[in-house]
Design a protein around this motif. Structure first.
Motif, short mmCIF file in Angstrom:
data_model
loop_
_atom_site.label_atom_id
_atom_site.label_comp_id
_atom_site.label_asym_id
_atom_site.label_seq_id
_atom_site.Cartn_x
_atom_site.Cartn_y
_atom_site.Cartn_z
N ARG A 1 -8.66 -3.32 -5.19
CA ARG A 1 -7.84 -2.11 -5.10
C ARG A 1 -8.74 -0.93 -4.78
O ARG A 1 -9.95 -0.99 -4.87
CB ARG A 1 -7.08 -1.86 -6.41
CG ARG A 1 -6.09 -2.96 -6.77
CD ARG A 1 -5.13 -2.45 -7.81
NE ARG A 1 -4.36 -1.33 -7.28
CZ ARG A 1 -4.00 -0.28 -8.02
NH1 ARG A 1 -4.41 -0.17 -9.27
NH2 ARG A 1 -3.25 0.68 -7.51
N GLY A 2 -8.12 0.19 -4.43
CA GLY A 2 -8.91 1.38 -4.14
C GLY A 2 -8.02 2.55 -3.74
O GLY A 2 -6.88 2.36 -3.30
N ILE A 3 -8.53 3.75 -3.92
CA ILE A 3 -7.85 4.96 -3.51
C ILE A 3 -8.78 5.71 -2.57
O ILE A 3 -9.94 5.97 -2.89
CB ILE A 3 -7.50 5.86 -4.72
CG1 ILE A 3 -6.54 5.12 -5.66
CG2 ILE A 3 -6.88 7.17 -4.27
CD1 ILE A 3 -6.18 5.90 -6.90
N THR A 4 -8.29 6.05 -1.39
CA THR A 4 -9.10 6.78 -0.42
C THR A 4 -8.34 8.01 0.06
O THR A 4 -7.11 8.01 0.14
CB THR A 4 -9.45 5.91 0.80
OG1 THR A 4 -8.23 5.46 1.42
CG2 THR A 4 -10.29 4.71 0.39
N ARG B 1 -4.22 1.23 -2.38
CA ARG B 1 -4.02 -0.17 -2.03
C ARG B 1 -3.38 -0.92 -3.20
O ARG B 1 -3.61 -0.64 -4.37
CB ARG B 1 -5.36 -0.82 -1.68
CG ARG B 1 -6.03 -0.24 -0.42
CD ARG B 1 -7.28 -1.02 -0.09
NE ARG B 1 -6.98 -2.44 0.11
CZ ARG B 1 -7.87 -3.40 0.00
NH1 ARG B 1 -9.12 -3.11 -0.34
NH2 ARG B 1 -7.53 -4.66 0.21
N ARG B 2 -2.53 -1.88 -2.83
CA ARG B 2 -1.90 -2.82 -3.79
C ARG B 2 -1.30 -2.06 -4.97
O ARG B 2 -1.73 -2.18 -6.11
CB ARG B 2 -2.92 -3.85 -4.26
CG ARG B 2 -3.44 -4.75 -3.14
CD ARG B 2 -4.33 -5.83 -3.68
NE ARG B 2 -3.61 -6.68 -4.61
CZ ARG B 2 -4.19 -7.62 -5.38
NH1 ARG B 2 -5.50 -7.78 -5.31
NH2 ARG B 2 -3.47 -8.36 -6.19
N ASP C 1 0.83 -1.20 0.00
CA ASP C 1 0.00 0.00 0.00
C ASP C 1 0.87 1.25 0.00
O ASP C 1 1.96 1.27 0.60
CB ASP C 1 -0.91 0.04 1.23
CG ASP C 1 -1.96 -1.06 1.20
OD1 ASP C 1 -2.15 -1.67 0.13
OD2 ASP C 1 -2.58 -1.31 2.25
N ILE C 2 0.39 2.28 -0.68
CA ILE C 2 1.01 3.61 -0.63
C ILE C 2 0.23 4.45 0.37
O ILE C 2 -0.99 4.59 0.25
CB ILE C 2 1.00 4.29 -2.01
CG1 ILE C 2 1.81 3.48 -3.03
CG2 ILE C 2 1.54 5.72 -1.91
CD1 ILE C 2 1.70 4.03 -4.45
N ASN D 1 -11.85 7.05 -9.42
CA ASN D 1 -10.89 5.95 -9.32
C ASN D 1 -11.52 4.70 -8.73
O ASN D 1 -11.21 3.58 -9.15
CB ASN D 1 -9.69 6.39 -8.46
CG ASN D 1 -8.74 7.29 -9.21
OD1 ASN D 1 -8.34 6.96 -10.32
ND2 ASN D 1 -8.40 8.44 -8.65
N GLN D 2 -12.44 4.86 -7.79
CA GLN D 2 -13.09 3.70 -7.20
C GLN D 2 -13.87 2.92 -8.25
O GLN D 2 -13.94 1.71 -8.24
CB GLN D 2 -14.03 4.13 -6.07
CG GLN D 2 -13.30 4.62 -4.81
CD GLN D 2 -12.74 3.48 -3.99
OE1 GLN D 2 -12.64 2.34 -4.47
NE2 GLN D 2 -12.34 3.75 -2.77
N ASN D 3 -14.48 3.62 -9.20
CA ASN D 3 -15.26 2.96 -10.24
C ASN D 3 -14.38 2.24 -11.24
O ASN D 3 -14.75 1.21 -11.80
CB ASN D 3 -16.15 3.97 -10.97
CG ASN D 3 -17.23 4.53 -10.05
OD1 ASN D 3 -17.64 3.86 -9.13
ND2 ASN D 3 -17.66 5.75 -10.32
#
Length: 265
Positions: free
Chosen positions: A162-165, A181-182, A123-124, A154-156
């Motif tokens: 994976r995901g960006i929050t 993530r990842r 994760d970053i 980005n979530q879509n």
């Protein structure tokens, strides 16, 4: 009616760079007298009445008709504008009231070093923070290169693993946390947090596959150590060779002395 200042006004103002400042001077019983604003550090007359007496048009007096309030407006302030300003009345004797104006430059800060190395699949996590300012701190936006990071988009686009929050909190300043993530090699790039009222900050993220740079640095250090060891061996061998040559020369000299005898000429 005597002329006097209303002391029940704030006289210590702090703003951020670019945020318009207002210094409020309230004079009662002014009559036919004039109110002036003076910059104390160089005694420069900024305004007299509602007229501006400086070429710097950022300074201006705001006053409603017949109002006792003479407000000095300072647009686009910079740190150099910090200092003492005086509201003066040309009475006899002269009356003056000092105001302290402070301009601060807020800067965002991303935790860690300017270069971040992350293994592929990890994760970053980036944290950007602005210290407590003189007013509401606004928001922070994240960019990768020149493109804003829109977490909803980005979530879509990303798969379910994976995901960006982005999470913001305003406890003791403003903190924004970006998590990817990842991470994959496509996530390598320059990441910038851009606040609405402060200077931005950047970090370059390197997503690597295989050996971590620290290990490479370790190997490099080992290589340098081996190079130094090789150099020391070379110097030792050269010294031995020089010693052998000296002994050889002395051996030839003594051999001649023995065979030919001493030369007394």
């Amino acid at each position: 009616m005597p002329t006097y200042f209303d002391f029940d006004v704030p006289r210590n103002l702090t703003v951020t760079v670019g945020q318009t400042g207002f210094l409020h001077c309230r004079v009662e019983g002014l009559g036919d007298k004039d109110v002036s604003w003076i910059r104390k550090r160089d005694l420069h007359i900024l305004t007299v009445g509602v007229s501006t007496y400086t070429s710097d048009q950022r300074f201006q007096v705001i006053r409603a008709e017949n109002s006792p309030n003479w407000t000095l407006q300072i647009k686009y302030p910079q740190p150099r504008d910090s200092g003492v300003y005086e509201c003066q009345v040309n009475s006899e004797p002269k009356m003056s009231l000092s105001y302290f104006f402070n301009v601060v430059e807020l800067k965002a800060n991303i935790s860690g070093t300017p270069d971040l190395y992350v293994k592929s699949g990890s994760d970053i996590n980036l944290t950007c923070r602005i210290p407590q300012g003189p007013h509401e701190l606004g928001n922070i936006f994240w960019y990768k290169g020149n493109e804003i990071i829109d977490t909803a988009v980005n979530q879509n686009e990303l798969d379910s693993n994976r995901g960006i929050t982005v999470e913001n909190d305003w406890l003791d300043g403003l903190t924004s946390r970006l998590k990817i993530r990842r991470a994959s090699s496509n996530d390598t790039g320059n990441y910038t947090c851009v606040p609405t009222i402060a200077k931005s900050a950047s970090v370059y993220v390197h997503v690597i596959i295989g050996e971590h740079p620290a290990a490479m640095q370790h190997n490099s250090a080992g290589s340098n150590s081996r190079t130094r060891s090789g150099s020391q061996v070379g110097i030792l061998l050269l010294g031995c060779l020089q010693l052998i040559l000296v002994q050889f020369k002395w051996s030839i000299y003594f051999h001649r002395q023995t065979c030919e005898g001493p030369d007394y000429r």
